[in-house]
Design a protein around this motif. Structure first.
Motif, mmCIF file in Angstrom:
data_model
loop_
_atom_site.group_PDB
_atom_site.id
_atom_site.type_symbol
_atom_site.label_atom_id
_atom_site.label_comp_id
_atom_site.label_asym_id
_atom_site.label_seq_id
_atom_site.Cartn_x
_atom_site.Cartn_y
_atom_site.Cartn_z
ATOM 1 N N ARG A 77 0.832 -1.201 0.000
ATOM 2 C CA ARG A 77 0.000 0.000 0.000
ATOM 3 C C ARG A 77 0.870 1.257 0.000
ATOM 4 O O ARG A 77 0.585 2.225 -0.689
ATOM 5 N N ARG A 78 1.958 1.195 0.783
ATOM 6 C CA ARG A 78 2.778 2.400 0.924
ATOM 7 C C ARG A 78 4.202 2.020 1.303
ATOM 8 O O ARG A 78 4.431 1.177 2.160
ATOM 9 N N GLN A 93 -6.876 -4.692 0.348
ATOM 10 C CA GLN A 93 -7.671 -3.883 -0.577
ATOM 11 C C GLN A 93 -7.033 -2.507 -0.707
ATOM 12 O O GLN A 93 -7.400 -1.561 -0.016
ATOM 13 N N ARG A 94 -6.085 -2.393 -1.595
ATOM 14 C CA ARG A 94 -5.311 -1.164 -1.725
ATOM 15 C C ARG A 94 -6.170 0.017 -2.166
ATOM 16 O O ARG A 94 -5.861 1.165 -1.848
ATOM 17 N N GLU A 95 -7.249 -0.228 -2.896
ATOM 18 C CA GLU A 95 -8.060 0.866 -3.419
ATOM 19 C C GLU A 95 -8.981 1.493 -2.371
ATOM 20 O O GLU A 95 -9.472 2.585 -2.556
ATOM 21 N N ASP A 101 -9.645 -0.214 5.339
ATOM 22 C CA ASP A 101 -8.889 -1.441 5.098
ATOM 23 C C ASP A 101 -7.802 -1.584 6.159
ATOM 24 O O ASP A 101 -6.834 -0.827 6.148
ATOM 25 N N PRO A 102 -7.953 -2.542 7.065
ATOM 26 C CA PRO A 102 -6.886 -2.724 8.059
ATOM 27 C C PRO A 102 -5.616 -3.197 7.361
ATOM 28 O O PRO A 102 -5.629 -4.168 6.611
ATOM 29 N N SER A 103 -4.551 -2.473 7.582
ATOM 30 C CA SER A 103 -3.293 -2.829 6.933
ATOM 31 C C SER A 103 -2.243 -3.169 7.979
ATOM 32 O O SER A 103 -2.401 -2.889 9.155
#
Length: 154
Positions: A77-78, A93-95, A101-103
């Motif tokens: 994601r980042r 779910q990157r979008e 979205d728990p990352s």
């Protein structure tokens, strides 16, 4: 997740946090302790790519290839460098917006170690919990508990 697997991933996460750089031996330990699909007969192209990257010392590319092989549902994601540390975030779910979205977010002074730490944490979260096939019964029954037969055999 089994107690052994949880302890192993915790110990591996601590080793990643305390490490200064990636070595071939350390990468082999990470693969041995956290990868379930490596080497995989169905993923031979991806597995051989990871092996080539590890042999050539391309640690960042090898870490990204491990994510692609082991956690295909997770995406970067980042990746941000801020105040001497790399911050890595993986999500499913990157979008979606960050708050939906728990990352998994990790940080380290070394880029490859930041990605590997996120990989190990995502592996820990994604690991299926070991559950028995038969539901367990609570063992903390009260002192006044008495079994009662309620079938009518008449």
């Amino acid at each position: 997740m089994s107690l052994y697997a949880q302890h192993t991933s915790t110990a591996l996460a601590e080793r990643l946090r305390d490490a200064y750089a990636v070595t071939a031996e350390f990468m082999a330990d990470i693969v041995r302790q956290s990868c379930r699909r490596f080497p995989s007969a169905g993923q031979s192209v991806k597995s051989s790519r990871v092996e080539r990257l590890i042999l050539s010392g391309a640690w960042t590319d090898a870490a990204l290839a491990l994510i692609d092989l082991e956690l295909p549902q997770w995406q970067v994601r980042r990746l941000v460098y801020d105040e001497g540390e790399w911050h890595c975030a993986l999500s499913r779910q990157r979008e979606l917006p960050d708050w939906l979205d728990p990352s998994v977010e990790t940080r380290h002074a070394d880029l490859a170690l930041a990605i590997l730490a996120a990989f190990v944490e995502a592996q820990r979260i994604s690991a299926p919990e070991s559950r028995p096939s038969v539901p367990s019964v609570r063992r903390d029954a009260g002192a006044l508990y008495e079994p009662l037969l309620t079938d009518n055999f008449g």
